[in-house]
Design a protein around this motif. Structure first.
Motif, PDB file in Angstrom:
ATOM      1  N   ARG A  94       0.847  -1.186   0.000  1.00 29.99           N
ATOM      2  CA  ARG A  94       0.000   0.000   0.000  1.00 29.99           C
ATOM      3  C   ARG A  94       0.883   1.236   0.000  1.00 29.99           C
ATOM      4  O   ARG A  94       1.851   1.317   0.747  1.00 29.99           O
ATOM      5  CB  ARG A  94      -0.906  -0.009   1.225  1.00 29.99           C
ATOM      6  CG  ARG A  94      -2.036   0.975   1.177  1.00 29.99           C
ATOM      7  CD  ARG A  94      -2.908   0.839   2.398  1.00 29.99           C
ATOM      8  NE  ARG A  94      -2.325   1.488   3.562  1.00 29.99           N
ATOM      9  CZ  ARG A  94      -2.878   1.453   4.770  1.00 29.99           C
ATOM     10  NH1 ARG A  94      -3.992   0.774   4.968  1.00 29.99           N
ATOM     11  NH2 ARG A  94      -2.309   2.075   5.779  1.00 29.99           N
ATOM     12  N   ASP A  95       0.515   2.211  -0.839  1.00 29.29           N
ATOM     13  CA  ASP A  95       1.283   3.446  -0.943  1.00 29.29           C
ATOM     14  C   ASP A  95       0.757   4.428   0.095  1.00 29.29           C
ATOM     15  O   ASP A  95      -0.331   4.981  -0.067  1.00 29.29           O
ATOM     16  CB  ASP A  95       1.143   4.021  -2.350  1.00 29.29           C
ATOM     17  CG  ASP A  95       2.115   5.161  -2.605  1.00 29.29           C
ATOM     18  OD1 ASP A  95       2.653   5.716  -1.622  1.00 29.29           O
ATOM     19  OD2 ASP A  95       2.333   5.506  -3.779  1.00 29.29           O
ATOM     20  N   ILE A  96       1.530   4.652   1.138  1.00 33.40           N
ATOM     21  CA  ILE A  96       1.039   5.491   2.232  1.00 33.40           C
ATOM     22  C   ILE A  96       1.150   6.973   1.925  1.00 33.40           C
ATOM     23  O   ILE A  96       0.692   7.798   2.703  1.00 33.40           O
ATOM     24  CB  ILE A  96       1.786   5.178   3.546  1.00 33.40           C
ATOM     25  CG1 ILE A  96       3.277   5.551   3.420  1.00 33.40           C
ATOM     26  CG2 ILE A  96       1.607   3.725   3.934  1.00 33.40           C
ATOM     27  CD1 ILE A  96       4.014   5.493   4.732  1.00 33.40           C
ATOM     28  N   ARG A  97       1.765   7.317   0.780  1.00 37.07           N
ATOM     29  CA  ARG A  97       1.854   8.736   0.444  1.00 37.07           C
ATOM     30  C   ARG A  97       0.490   9.326   0.182  1.00 37.07           C
ATOM     31  O   ARG A  97       0.270  10.528   0.308  1.00 37.07           O
ATOM     32  CB  ARG A  97       2.751   8.944  -0.778  1.00 37.07           C
ATOM     33  CG  ARG A  97       4.201   8.555  -0.569  1.00 37.07           C
ATOM     34  CD  ARG A  97       4.966   8.658  -1.868  1.00 37.07           C
ATOM     35  NE  ARG A  97       4.417   7.758  -2.873  1.00 37.07           N
ATOM     36  CZ  ARG A  97       4.783   7.761  -4.150  1.00 37.07           C
ATOM     37  NH1 ARG A  97       5.685   8.628  -4.569  1.00 37.07           N
ATOM     38  NH2 ARG A  97       4.242   6.902  -5.002  1.00 37.07           N
ATOM     39  N   TYR A  98      -0.443   8.472  -0.221  1.00 36.28           N
ATOM     40  CA  TYR A  98      -1.784   8.923  -0.512  1.00 36.28           C
ATOM     41  C   TYR A  98      -2.633   8.711   0.739  1.00 36.28           C
ATOM     42  O   TYR A  98      -3.246   7.667   0.918  1.00 36.28           O
ATOM     43  CB  TYR A  98      -2.383   8.132  -1.678  1.00 36.28           C
ATOM     44  CG  TYR A  98      -1.744   8.418  -3.019  1.00 36.28           C
ATOM     45  CD1 TYR A  98      -0.464   7.976  -3.300  1.00 36.28           C
ATOM     46  CD2 TYR A  98      -2.431   9.120  -3.993  1.00 36.28           C
ATOM     47  CE1 TYR A  98       0.121   8.227  -4.523  1.00 36.28           C
ATOM     48  CE2 TYR A  98      -1.856   9.373  -5.230  1.00 36.28           C
ATOM     49  CZ  TYR A  98      -0.578   8.927  -5.490  1.00 36.28           C
ATOM     50  OH  TYR A  98      -0.022   9.183  -6.705  1.00 36.28           O
ATOM     51  N   SER A  99      -2.688   9.705   1.586  1.00 38.22           N
ATOM     52  CA  SER A  99      -3.374   9.515   2.857  1.00 38.22           C
ATOM     53  C   SER A  99      -4.881   9.434   2.675  1.00 38.22           C
ATOM     54  O   SER A  99      -5.576   8.821   3.480  1.00 38.22           O
ATOM     55  CB  SER A  99      -3.043  10.667   3.805  1.00 38.22           C
ATOM     56  OG  SER A  99      -3.476  11.895   3.237  1.00 38.22           O
ATOM     57  N   LYS A 103      -4.119   3.473  -2.858  1.00 39.82           N
ATOM     58  CA  LYS A 103      -3.297   3.110  -4.001  1.00 39.82           C
ATOM     59  C   LYS A 103      -2.388   1.963  -3.609  1.00 39.82           C
ATOM     60  O   LYS A 103      -1.766   1.980  -2.541  1.00 39.82           O
ATOM     61  CB  LYS A 103      -2.445   4.296  -4.454  1.00 39.82           C
ATOM     62  CG  LYS A 103      -1.488   3.951  -5.584  1.00 39.82           C
ATOM     63  CD  LYS A 103      -0.522   5.082  -5.846  1.00 39.82           C
ATOM     64  CE  LYS A 103       0.536   4.649  -6.863  1.00 39.82           C
ATOM     65  NZ  LYS A 103       1.577   5.679  -7.046  1.00 39.82           N
TER      66      LYS A 103
ATOM     67  N   SER B  33     -11.183   2.135  -8.598  1.00 36.91           N
ATOM     68  CA  SER B  33      -9.822   2.483  -9.012  1.00 36.91           C
ATOM     69  C   SER B  33      -9.540   1.860 -10.366  1.00 36.91           C
ATOM     70  O   SER B  33     -10.061   0.789 -10.683  1.00 36.91           O
ATOM     71  CB  SER B  33      -8.800   1.984  -7.993  1.00 36.91           C
ATOM     72  OG  SER B  33      -8.983   2.611  -6.746  1.00 36.91           O
ATOM     73  N   TYR B  35      -6.422   0.644 -13.065  1.00 37.80           N
ATOM     74  CA  TYR B  35      -5.024   0.267 -13.213  1.00 37.80           C
ATOM     75  C   TYR B  35      -4.768  -0.125 -14.666  1.00 37.80           C
ATOM     76  O   TYR B  35      -5.637  -0.702 -15.330  1.00 37.80           O
ATOM     77  CB  TYR B  35      -4.667  -0.919 -12.314  1.00 37.80           C
ATOM     78  CG  TYR B  35      -4.494  -0.562 -10.854  1.00 37.80           C
ATOM     79  CD1 TYR B  35      -5.588  -0.297 -10.040  1.00 37.80           C
ATOM     80  CD2 TYR B  35      -3.228  -0.463 -10.295  1.00 37.80           C
ATOM     81  CE1 TYR B  35      -5.430   0.044  -8.710  1.00 37.80           C
ATOM     82  CE2 TYR B  35      -3.054  -0.130  -8.956  1.00 37.80           C
ATOM     83  CZ  TYR B  35      -4.160   0.133  -8.187  1.00 37.80           C
ATOM     84  OH  TYR B  35      -3.991   0.480  -6.868  1.00 37.80           O
ATOM     85  N   PHE B  45      -1.139   2.160 -11.173  1.00 37.67           N
ATOM     86  CA  PHE B  45      -2.284   2.956 -10.726  1.00 37.67           C
ATOM     87  C   PHE B  45      -2.519   4.136 -11.653  1.00 37.67           C
ATOM     88  O   PHE B  45      -1.587   4.887 -11.961  1.00 37.67           O
ATOM     89  CB  PHE B  45      -2.007   3.436  -9.305  1.00 37.67           C
ATOM     90  CG  PHE B  45      -3.035   4.368  -8.727  1.00 37.67           C
ATOM     91  CD1 PHE B  45      -2.772   5.722  -8.614  1.00 37.67           C
ATOM     92  CD2 PHE B  45      -4.247   3.884  -8.281  1.00 37.67           C
ATOM     93  CE1 PHE B  45      -3.697   6.582  -8.065  1.00 37.67           C
ATOM     94  CE2 PHE B  45      -5.175   4.735  -7.723  1.00 37.67           C
ATOM     95  CZ  PHE B  45      -4.903   6.083  -7.607  1.00 37.67           C
ATOM     96  N   GLN B  48      -8.167   6.879  -8.738  1.00 33.33           N
ATOM     97  CA  GLN B  48      -9.157   6.390  -7.810  1.00 33.33           C
ATOM     98  C   GLN B  48     -10.260   7.422  -7.659  1.00 33.33           C
ATOM     99  O   GLN B  48      -9.978   8.620  -7.552  1.00 33.33           O
ATOM    100  CB  GLN B  48      -8.585   6.070  -6.433  1.00 33.33           C
ATOM    101  CG  GLN B  48      -9.626   5.403  -5.533  1.00 33.33           C
ATOM    102  CD  GLN B  48      -9.327   5.505  -4.054  1.00 33.33           C
ATOM    103  OE1 GLN B  48      -8.418   6.209  -3.639  1.00 33.33           O
ATOM    104  NE2 GLN B  48     -10.097   4.797  -3.249  1.00 33.33           N
ATOM    105  N   GLN B  99      -7.379   4.888   2.816  1.00 36.90           N
ATOM    106  CA  GLN B  99      -6.497   3.740   2.877  1.00 36.90           C
ATOM    107  C   GLN B  99      -7.291   2.493   3.261  1.00 36.90           C
ATOM    108  O   GLN B  99      -8.024   2.486   4.234  1.00 36.90           O
ATOM    109  CB  GLN B  99      -5.389   3.983   3.907  1.00 36.90           C
ATOM    110  CG  GLN B  99      -4.426   5.079   3.494  1.00 36.90           C
ATOM    111  CD  GLN B  99      -3.470   4.622   2.402  1.00 36.90           C
ATOM    112  OE1 GLN B  99      -3.438   3.455   2.057  1.00 36.90           O
ATOM    113  NE2 GLN B  99      -2.693   5.532   1.849  1.00 36.90           N
ATOM    114  N   TYR B 104      -8.167  -4.827  -2.771  1.00 33.49           N
ATOM    115  CA  TYR B 104      -9.217  -4.541  -3.725  1.00 33.49           C
ATOM    116  C   TYR B 104      -9.879  -5.824  -4.193  1.00 33.49           C
ATOM    117  O   TYR B 104      -9.316  -6.898  -4.100  1.00 33.49           O
ATOM    118  CB  TYR B 104      -8.631  -3.919  -4.996  1.00 33.49           C
ATOM    119  CG  TYR B 104      -8.078  -2.532  -4.883  1.00 33.49           C
ATOM    120  CD1 TYR B 104      -6.849  -2.237  -5.470  1.00 33.49           C
ATOM    121  CD2 TYR B 104      -8.769  -1.511  -4.260  1.00 33.49           C
ATOM    122  CE1 TYR B 104      -6.332  -0.967  -5.428  1.00 33.49           C
ATOM    123  CE2 TYR B 104      -8.245  -0.232  -4.219  1.00 33.49           C
ATOM    124  CZ  TYR B 104      -7.027   0.030  -4.808  1.00 33.49           C
ATOM    125  OH  TYR B 104      -6.507   1.292  -4.770  1.00 33.49           O
TER     126      TYR B 104
END
Lengths: 116, 115
Positions: A94-99, A103, B33, B35, B45, B48, B99, B104
């Motif tokens: 999981r990409d944590i930059r996108y809070s 993503k 989302s 992809y 990605f 979204q 998050q 998914y």
């Protein structure tokens, strides 16, 4: 940057033998890791996830994965391979930059081939 | 319950044309989302959407756009198609917009070939 690496493009295993598909990760903070499987001409199917807790995670179809923080690895395993396990396997983080978004970053994939 | 449904399953377009891909999420899921999976690579990605608002955008040119409708279905639009846009386009749905701890659920994808 968040990333996962799958060092093997292809893994060949004889039916009935144990299998391992390797994945290493690079994240800042706690990793949220996933394994997905893709059969020919199909979308991705969720196998299992690691969020927190036990380092050994059990998933679908008899698969499990071992989270190893010191080695930054999240290898997928199965005690006894089936021919039907032949597919393309993706490790993901999981990409944590996108809070405020969800993503997932995927690895390049490992093709698993089980020989009868 | 139906899973994530995508249409069409296959599509052939000519360079420079425009394409619209469609996705219906699982009932009760409000997030979609998109992809792109180029042959031999992992999915990348694109977008979204949650509750009709864009929540995230990947590193794709402005030729790529999307929207989400009140029934939570979604369209992905690609203008001025290039050969390099040939790929499997995957749609995924989830309950949440932020998050997710649950990954998914993906559809089977739309195979786009640009000639």
């Amino acid at each position: 940057a968040q990333s996962v690496a799958q060092p093997e493009d292809q893994v060949n295993v004889a039916e009935g033998n144990p299998l391992t598909v390797k994945c290493t990760y690079s994240v800042s903070g706690n990793p949220y890791l996933f394994w997905y499987v893709q059969y020919p001409n199909r979308g991705l199917q969720f196998l299992l996830k690691y969020i927190t807790g036990d380092n050994l995670v059990k998933g679908s179809y008899g698969f499990e994965a071992e989270f190893n923080k010191s080695q930054t690895s999240f290898h997928l395993k199965k005690p006894s391979a089936l021919v039907s396990d032949s597919a393309l396997y993706f490790c993901a983080v999981r990409d944590i930059r996108y809070s405020n978004a969800s993503k997932i970053i995927f690895g390049s994939g490992t093709r698993l081939s089980i020989q009868p | 319950d139906a899973g994530v449904t995508q249409s069409p399953t296959h599509l052939i377009k000519t360079r420079g044309q425009h394409v619209t891909l469609r996705c219906s999420p699982i009932s009760g899921h409000k997030s979609v989302s998109w992809y792109q999976q180029v042959l031999g690579q992992g999915p990348q990605f694109i977008f979204q959407y949650y509750e009709k608002e864009e929540r995230g955008r990947g590193n794709f040119p402005d030729r790529f756009s999307a929207r989400q409708f009140p029934n939570y279905s979604s369209e992905l639009n690609v203008n001025a198609l290039l050969l390099g846009d040939s790929a499997l386009y995957l749609c995924a749905s989830s309950k949440q917009g932020g998050q997710t701890n649950y990954g998914y659920t993906f559809g089977s994808g739309t195979r786009l070939t640009v000639v």
